[in-house]
Design an enzyme around this catalytic site. Structure first.
Site, PDB file in Angstrom:
ATOM      1  N   LYS B  96      69.040  49.829 -40.749  1.00 43.71           N
ATOM      2  CA  LYS B  96      70.211  50.399 -41.408  1.00 43.71           C
ATOM      3  C   LYS B  96      70.616  51.607 -40.572  1.00 43.71           C
ATOM      4  CE  LYS B  96      71.933  53.015 -45.204  1.00 43.71           C
ATOM      5  NZ  LYS B  96      71.596  53.885 -46.330  1.00 43.71           N
ATOM      6  N   GLY B 157      74.211  60.239 -52.732  1.00 44.03           N
ATOM      7  CA  GLY B 157      73.569  60.980 -53.825  1.00 44.03           C
ATOM      8  C   GLY B 157      74.529  61.658 -54.783  1.00 44.03           C
ATOM      9  N   ALA B 183      75.866  54.038 -51.112  1.00 41.13           N
ATOM     10  CA  ALA B 183      76.015  55.484 -51.312  1.00 41.13           C
ATOM     11  C   ALA B 183      77.058  55.865 -52.353  1.00 41.13           C
ATOM     12  CB  ALA B 183      76.343  56.205 -50.010  1.00 41.13           C
ATOM     13  N   GLY B 184      76.654  56.773 -53.216  1.00 44.77           N
ATOM     14  CA  GLY B 184      77.577  57.388 -54.163  1.00 44.77           C
ATOM     15  C   GLY B 184      77.672  56.708 -55.513  1.00 44.77           C
ATOM     16  N   ASN B 205      70.020  54.182 -54.371  1.00 46.61           N
ATOM     17  CA  ASN B 205      68.761  54.921 -54.294  1.00 46.61           C
ATOM     18  C   ASN B 205      68.714  56.019 -55.355  1.00 46.61           C
ATOM     19  OD1 ASN B 205      66.455  56.403 -53.650  1.00 46.61           O
ATOM     20  ND2 ASN B 205      66.775  56.342 -51.491  1.00 46.61           N
ATOM     21  N   THR B 206      69.467  57.102 -55.117  1.00 46.86           N
ATOM     22  CA  THR B 206      69.356  58.268 -55.997  1.00 46.86           C
ATOM     23  C   THR B 206      69.606  57.936 -57.469  1.00 46.86           C
ATOM     24  OG1 THR B 206      70.140  59.569 -54.132  1.00 46.86           O
ATOM     25  CG2 THR B 206      70.096  60.677 -56.269  1.00 46.86           C
TER      26      THR B 206
END
Lengths: 67, 254
Positions: B96, B157, B183-184, B205-206
């Protein structure tokens, strides 16, 4: 002998012959570890045969959690 | 559900998970299990000889497709170096690609990302680049041989959801490789929305790792993604301006 490992000078008693011996001295399992010696990647199959010398710069990296 | 094919590999789960920030390796392992994810990302860092990162031991490399990232790279050269090291460490040639010189918003550098992608593809890597939701860049990355494109929904995040919606739609319309929204995303509904825009998968993830209950949130994202995929496969109806009765308009009582 002195080596710069991951940005820090480390001193080892006696002479370490190769990358395998160095990883053993650092207590690092070579699974999922990569090593850079003076800026060049050393592949696992060459850990035993790649010599380390006084003053060498070594990076030892592995995986951590990350996105 | 139809499987997703990336670089010839069949991927059943459309939810990819990042392994950073989990409260413990045990919770991470359970969240991964519950999520049904097959692709999980990891980062590469200097080994701390005194306190090795415990995350690594909790990831089953035989069970998951482990996708090393190049996080921390500020230019193409650093990203290529990290990718090569990741491959040397694991034998994994998927990467990635992330090049994020900006420390505040962690936005990806398009020029350095494209440059690194070109080099890595030539070296035999399967490259999944993190990128801004820029349709022109997506085409350029596809042209140099990237296996997917991974446009951001919002800064990493930030949990702000699909701020780039209009551009992700264009990327989806034009892409010949899978589109993974990365992301986001903050809520399961954001993941559903991404799939409903036509994305093939999402990377989270986050939103999972930093939730109060990461395991429950992993399940929530799994269900959201699966439900959106099923809905899209089922062929949604078109939006209409006016009502169209769903009950028969005949046989009323006098």
């Amino acid at each position: 002998m002195k080596l710069k490992i991951n940005g820090e000078i480390k001193e080892f008693e006696g002479n370490l012959k190769n990358i395998s011996e160095l990883l053993k001295a650092l207590n690092v399992n070579s699974k999922f570890v990569a090593v850079e010696l003076n800026g060049s990647v050393v592949y696992k199959e060459n850990f035993e045969t790649t010599e380390v010398k006084d003053g060498d710069k070594v990076e030892v990296v592995s995986f951590v959690g990350g996105g | 559900m139809k499987p997703l094919i990336i670089a010839g590999k069949e991927i059943k789960s459309r939810l990819f998970i990042g392994t950073g920030k989990f409260p413990s390796p045990e919770i991470m392992a359970e969240a991964l299990e519950v999520s049904g994810a097959e692709i999980v990302t990891v980062a590469l860092r200097r080994v701390s000889f005194d306190s090795p990162d415990p995350t690594l031991k909790a990831i089953d490399f035989d069970k998951y497709i482990v996708l090393p990232n190049t996080s921390g790279a500020k230019d193409a050269e650093e990203a290529v170096r990290l990718a090569r090291l990741a491959r040397a460490a694991s034998g994994i040639n998927w990467v990635k690609l992330e090049v994020t010189p900006d420390p505040v918003y962690l936005l990806p550098d398009p020029y350095e990302t494209l440059k690194a992608a070109e080099i890595l593809v030539k070296e035999g890597f399967v490259v999944l680049p993190y990128m801004h939701a820029d349709p022109v860049l997506a085409k350029r990355l596809e042209d140099v041989g990237c296996a997917t494109v991974m446009p951001l929904a919002a800064p990493i995040g930030s949990a702000r959801g699909l701020k780039t919606e209009e551009f992700i739609k264009i990327i989806v319309e034009q892409a010949n490789v899978p589109v993974v929204v990365d992301a986001g995303l903050g809520l399961p509904s954001h993941a559903s929305k991404a799939i409903e825009l036509g994305a093939d998968a999402v990377l989270v993830n986050t939103a999972i790792a930093s939730a109060e209950d990461p395991v429950k949130m992993a399940k929530a994202f799994k269900l959201a993604v699966e439900s959106a995929i099923l809905g899209m496969e089922a062929g949604p109806i078109e939006e209409q301006e006016k009502a169209s009765a769903s009950s028969p308009l005949t046989g009323f009582l006098d």
